[in-house]
Design a protein around this motif. Structure first.
Motif, PDB file in Angstrom:
ATOM      1  N   GLN A  13      -7.349 -11.290  31.633  1.00 36.21           N
ATOM      2  CA  GLN A  13      -6.473 -10.138  31.864  1.00 36.21           C
ATOM      3  C   GLN A  13      -5.656  -9.815  30.614  1.00 36.21           C
ATOM      4  O   GLN A  13      -5.146 -10.719  29.944  1.00 36.21           O
ATOM      5  N   PRO A  14      -5.506  -8.527  30.282  1.00 31.48           N
ATOM      6  CA  PRO A  14      -4.663  -8.159  29.140  1.00 31.48           C
ATOM      7  C   PRO A  14      -3.196  -8.437  29.436  1.00 31.48           C
ATOM      8  O   PRO A  14      -2.775  -8.453  30.603  1.00 31.48           O
ATOM      9  N   LEU A  15      -2.422  -8.647  28.384  1.00 37.47           N
ATOM     10  CA  LEU A  15      -0.998  -8.904  28.550  1.00 37.47           C
ATOM     11  C   LEU A  15      -0.281  -7.655  29.046  1.00 37.47           C
ATOM     12  O   LEU A  15      -0.634  -6.531  28.675  1.00 37.47           O
ATOM     13  N   LEU A  16       0.714  -7.844  29.879  1.00 42.17           N
ATOM     14  CA  LEU A  16       1.589  -6.753  30.285  1.00 42.17           C
ATOM     15  C   LEU A  16       2.567  -6.426  29.168  1.00 42.17           C
ATOM     16  O   LEU A  16       2.804  -7.231  28.265  1.00 42.17           O
ATOM     17  N   GLN A  17       3.176  -5.220  29.253  1.00 43.45           N
ATOM     18  CA  GLN A  17       4.151  -4.778  28.255  1.00 43.45           C
ATOM     19  C   GLN A  17       5.424  -4.292  28.927  1.00 43.45           C
ATOM     20  O   GLN A  17       5.370  -3.639  29.972  1.00 43.45           O
ATOM     21  N   ALA A  18       6.543  -4.615  28.313  1.00 46.75           N
ATOM     22  CA  ALA A  18       7.839  -4.100  28.770  1.00 46.75           C
ATOM     23  C   ALA A  18       8.811  -4.197  27.608  1.00 46.75           C
ATOM     24  O   ALA A  18       8.754  -5.136  26.813  1.00 46.75           O
ATOM     25  N   GLY A  19       9.683  -3.203  27.486  1.00 48.67           N
ATOM     26  CA  GLY A  19      10.629  -3.195  26.382  1.00 48.67           C
ATOM     27  C   GLY A  19       9.994  -2.935  25.036  1.00 48.67           C
ATOM     28  O   GLY A  19      10.597  -3.217  24.000  1.00 48.67           O
ATOM     29  N   ASP A  69      11.839  -0.256  31.594  1.00 49.17           N
ATOM     30  CA  ASP A  69      10.615  -0.843  32.132  1.00 49.17           C
ATOM     31  C   ASP A  69      10.986  -1.839  33.221  1.00 49.17           C
ATOM     32  O   ASP A  69      11.886  -2.674  33.040  1.00 49.17           O
ATOM     33  N   LEU A  70      10.296  -1.761  34.354  1.00 50.89           N
ATOM     34  CA  LEU A  70      10.524  -2.670  35.471  1.00 50.89           C
ATOM     35  C   LEU A  70       9.364  -3.656  35.575  1.00 50.89           C
ATOM     36  O   LEU A  70       8.197  -3.273  35.400  1.00 50.89           O
ATOM     37  N   VAL A  71       9.686  -4.895  35.847  1.00 52.16           N
ATOM     38  CA  VAL A  71       8.685  -5.940  36.085  1.00 52.16           C
ATOM     39  C   VAL A  71       8.910  -6.432  37.505  1.00 52.16           C
ATOM     40  O   VAL A  71       9.934  -7.041  37.812  1.00 52.16           O
ATOM     41  N   ILE A  72       7.951  -6.144  38.390  1.00 50.54           N
ATOM     42  CA  ILE A  72       8.116  -6.362  39.827  1.00 50.54           C
ATOM     43  C   ILE A  72       6.943  -7.192  40.343  1.00 50.54           C
ATOM     44  O   ILE A  72       5.805  -7.006  39.903  1.00 50.54           O
ATOM     45  N   SER A  73       7.205  -8.090  41.273  1.00 47.22           N
ATOM     46  CA  SER A  73       6.153  -8.937  41.836  1.00 47.22           C
ATOM     47  C   SER A  73       5.933  -8.600  43.298  1.00 47.22           C
ATOM     48  O   SER A  73       6.890  -8.381  44.057  1.00 47.22           O
ATOM     49  N   LEU A  74       4.650  -8.581  43.698  1.00 41.43           N
ATOM     50  CA  LEU A  74       4.282  -8.256  45.078  1.00 41.43           C
ATOM     51  C   LEU A  74       2.837  -8.654  45.316  1.00 41.43           C
ATOM     52  O   LEU A  74       2.070  -8.812  44.364  1.00 41.43           O
ATOM     53  N   PRO A  75       2.432  -8.836  46.571  1.00 39.07           N
ATOM     54  CA  PRO A  75       1.019  -9.091  46.860  1.00 39.07           C
ATOM     55  C   PRO A  75       0.210  -7.800  46.748  1.00 39.07           C
ATOM     56  O   PRO A  75       0.712  -6.711  47.076  1.00 39.07           O
ATOM     57  N   VAL A  76      -1.025  -7.936  46.296  1.00 40.54           N
ATOM     58  CA  VAL A  76      -1.885  -6.773  46.062  1.00 40.54           C
ATOM     59  C   VAL A  76      -3.235  -6.994  46.738  1.00 40.54           C
ATOM     60  O   VAL A  76      -3.845  -8.060  46.602  1.00 40.54           O
ATOM     61  N   ASN A  77      -3.697  -5.978  47.467  1.00 37.26           N
ATOM     62  CA  ASN A  77      -5.027  -6.028  48.076  1.00 37.26           C
ATOM     63  C   ASN A  77      -6.096  -5.902  47.010  1.00 37.26           C
ATOM     64  O   ASN A  77      -5.981  -5.092  46.084  1.00 37.26           O
ATOM     65  N   GLY A  78      -7.158  -6.700  47.161  1.00 38.33           N
ATOM     66  CA  GLY A  78      -8.312  -6.560  46.302  1.00 38.33           C
ATOM     67  C   GLY A  78      -9.487  -6.005  47.076  1.00 38.33           C
ATOM     68  O   GLY A  78      -9.330  -5.344  48.100  1.00 38.33           O
ATOM     69  N   LEU A  98       6.302  -1.147  35.818  1.00 39.30           N
ATOM     70  CA  LEU A  98       6.536   0.270  36.067  1.00 39.30           C
ATOM     71  C   LEU A  98       7.390   0.822  34.927  1.00 39.30           C
ATOM     72  O   LEU A  98       8.352   0.197  34.509  1.00 39.30           O
ATOM     73  N   GLY A  99       7.032   1.999  34.446  1.00 44.19           N
ATOM     74  CA  GLY A  99       7.771   2.601  33.337  1.00 44.19           C
ATOM     75  C   GLY A  99       6.803   3.210  32.352  1.00 44.19           C
ATOM     76  O   GLY A  99       5.848   3.898  32.735  1.00 44.19           O
ATOM     77  N   GLU A 100       7.005   2.942  31.078  1.00 44.80           N
ATOM     78  CA  GLU A 100       6.136   3.529  30.052  1.00 44.80           C
ATOM     79  C   GLU A 100       4.711   3.006  30.171  1.00 44.80           C
ATOM     80  O   GLU A 100       3.744   3.746  29.999  1.00 44.80           O
ATOM     81  N   HIS A 101       4.562   1.705  30.414  1.00 41.72           N
ATOM     82  CA  HIS A 101       3.235   1.102  30.568  1.00 41.72           C
ATOM     83  C   HIS A 101       3.120   0.522  31.971  1.00 41.72           C
ATOM     84  O   HIS A 101       3.831  -0.415  32.317  1.00 41.72           O
ATOM     85  N   GLU A 102       2.226   1.079  32.773  1.00 34.61           N
ATOM     86  CA  GLU A 102       2.042   0.585  34.126  1.00 34.61           C
ATOM     87  C   GLU A 102       0.732  -0.189  34.204  1.00 34.61           C
ATOM     88  O   GLU A 102      -0.328   0.328  33.864  1.00 34.61           O
TER      89      GLU A 102
END
Length: 502
Positions: free
Chosen positions: A359-365, A292-301, A313-317
């Motif tokens: 916002q729901p919590l993110l998941q990784a690992g 699982d990857l945890v990546i930060s970037l700006p996002v258009n709304g 990115l990975g099992e849960h996106e």
């Protein structure tokens, strides 16, 4: 000499403010906080409300002038502001925050005139942390920097952090300082005060070994990527491919990890610009390797909105949008006045949109985690209200804006407090450092040095359970402290009532 004695409090106040700064990282002379606060309590007992306010303001100038001078580096060295503009705003911010010690001093004098020594020390501690709470949560979206409890991460008072958080621990520090000042003056609290000090510091020492949470699974292998991309080059279009290639190569070296985490805005482009040719192929690779990857970037709304975000990115996106924005960095308060002033000073700043509180919590690992982006890990309440549903904490940040100053060290110290308050591992990926792993007891594990391009790998254990602070929150802690003040006042009044009835 006589003139010095007449104005000794005002003359010494800035020096003791600087002394309080030295209690924080990277200096870590933690016990200087006791001396500085004892001095503050002393002059509140000796001066009129007006002189105490002036002395408190001078104390604040020493504290914030020495503690947040790195604001100038951010605006001048990396923000492109000219020296005059950056200097003016740094002085303005220092002067603004110095008003809080001034207000603390004035209120203390007003209260002290009506109560005895026993309740006076408790009232002082309550006023101090109440002013820290106002500064940390209400003014310009909150500025919790240099709250005194952060200086005590390595002292016995850290044992109280899982119970009372940063404000409960800060209360006990201010109370200890006030008692020391009373003992120093050989007032009526010498014997009782000594007992209380032993109970506070001995109790904290005993609590430091306490275990408030428990493991719920096998250790997870986490890799942090510290790209060390120069802030002046990061957003240059001709550097984008080089940056993304560096992060991808570092990641491909760690397909044996469970989770790989990149720092804040590690992708120097909007998600729509890189999704098809970079993010989607990277996500497929991650799924193939079970990472699982945890990546930060700006996002258009929608419309003109855009967010400072983290994507998994990975099992849960999924996406997380930053909730608690940095004033004068990611948004402009006091519009339109602040925008006009900053335009005149020619200081370019962002104007992000805040994400939803729900916002729901993110998941990784295989586990959910609390996400904080940069400045958000300075707010214990924001982390606390999500911690019970999370197995660990993740902070991504970019302290590259502040160069080789005290700021990255102070910021890491605040992250340590979040781990300690919640009883969970915290992993922290930063662009230029300090990246590292924090254990549930607040101790630092592996840490990457500043200004080094590298990866850092360690294991963390997913945790469950709630510390008392997670259950109480800041409001609950203040209710307990208010109750303590009320009980103390009732106890102090009891002998007088007994005498009157007799």
């Amino acid at each position: 000499m006589n003139r010095f004695l007449e104005w000794k409090w005002e003359i010494l106040a800035p020096l003791f403010g600087v002394m309080l700064t030295l209690a924080f990282a990277p200096y870590d002379f933690a016990y200087l906080a006791l001396i500085a606060l004892a001095f503050f309590y002393r002059f509140c007992n000796e001066l009129s409300a007006v002189r105490a306010a002036v002395t408190g303001y001078l104390f604040g100038l020493g504290l914030f002038g020495s503690g947040i001078w790195w604001v100038y580096v951010s605006m001048h060295d990396f923000g492109g502001a000219n020296p005059l503009s950056a200097g003016f705003l740094t002085v303005l911010l220092t002067g603004l925050w110095a008003g809080f010690p001034a207000l603390t001093a004035a209120l203390s004098v007003k209260v002290f005139s009506k109560i005895g020594a026993g309740i006076r020390v408790i009232a002082f501690a309550w006023i101090w942390v109440a002013m820290e709470y106002v500064r940390g949560n209400w003014i310009f979206n909150g500025f919790p920097w240099l709250q005194v409890a952060y200086s005590q991460i390595e002292t016995p008072l850290a044992g109280f952090a899982p119970i009372g958080g940063v404000y409960g621990s800060g209360f006990l520090l201010a109370l200890s300082a006030a008692i020391l000042a009373e003992i120093w003056c050989k007032r009526s609290l010498s014997r009782l005060g000594s007992v209380v000090l032993i109970l506070i510091w001995g109790g904290g020492f005993g609590l430091k070994g306490g275990v408030w949470t428990h493991a719920i699974g096998e250790p997870i292998t986490v890799t942090l990527v510290q790209g060390n991309i120069d802030q002046n080059q990061k957003w240059q279009p001709n550097q984008r491919l080089r940056t993304l290639t560096l992060y991808r190569q570092f990641t491909e070296q760690h397909w044996d990890s469970d989770v790989v985490i990149w720092p804040e805005t590690s992708v120097p482009a909007f998600m729509t610009e890189v999704k098809d040719w970079f993010l989607d192929p990277l996500a497929r690779q991650a799924r193939e390797h079970g990472v699982d990857l945890v990546i930060s970037l700006p996002v258009n709304g929608a419309g003109k909105d855009y967010y400072n975000s983290v994507i998994t990115l990975g099992e849960h996106e999924a996406l997380y949008h930053k909730i608690h924005l940095l004033p004068f960095g990611e948004y402009l308060p006091l519009q339109p006045l602040s925008g006009w002033v900053l335009d005149q000073l020619q200081i370019p700043l962002g104007n992000f949109t805040a994400g939803s509180d729900e916002q729901p919590l993110l998941q990784a690992g295989g586990y959910s985690f609390v996400t904080t982006i940069c400045y958000e890990d300075a707010f214990g309440e924001l982390v606390r209200r999500q911690a019970a549903q999370a197995a660990y904490l993740v902070n991504v940040t970019n302290d590259g804006w502040f160069g080789d100053t005290a700021e990255p060290h102070q910021h890491m110290q605040m992250a340590q407090m979040r781990a300690l308050e919640t009883g969970r591992y915290l992993v922290r990926a930063t662009n230029t450092g300090l990246s590292g792993f924090v254990q549930p007891d607040g101790r630092l594990g592996k840490q990457a040095p500043l200004f080094t391009s590298m990866t850092l790998t360690d294991t963390i254990v997913p945790m469950a359970g709630s510390t008392p602070y997670v259950r109480l929150g800041d409001q609950g802690v203040f209710m307990v402290l208010i109750g303590l003040v009320a009980l103390s006042q009732a106890w102090a009044c009891l002998p007088r009532r007994q005498q009157q009835s007799a």
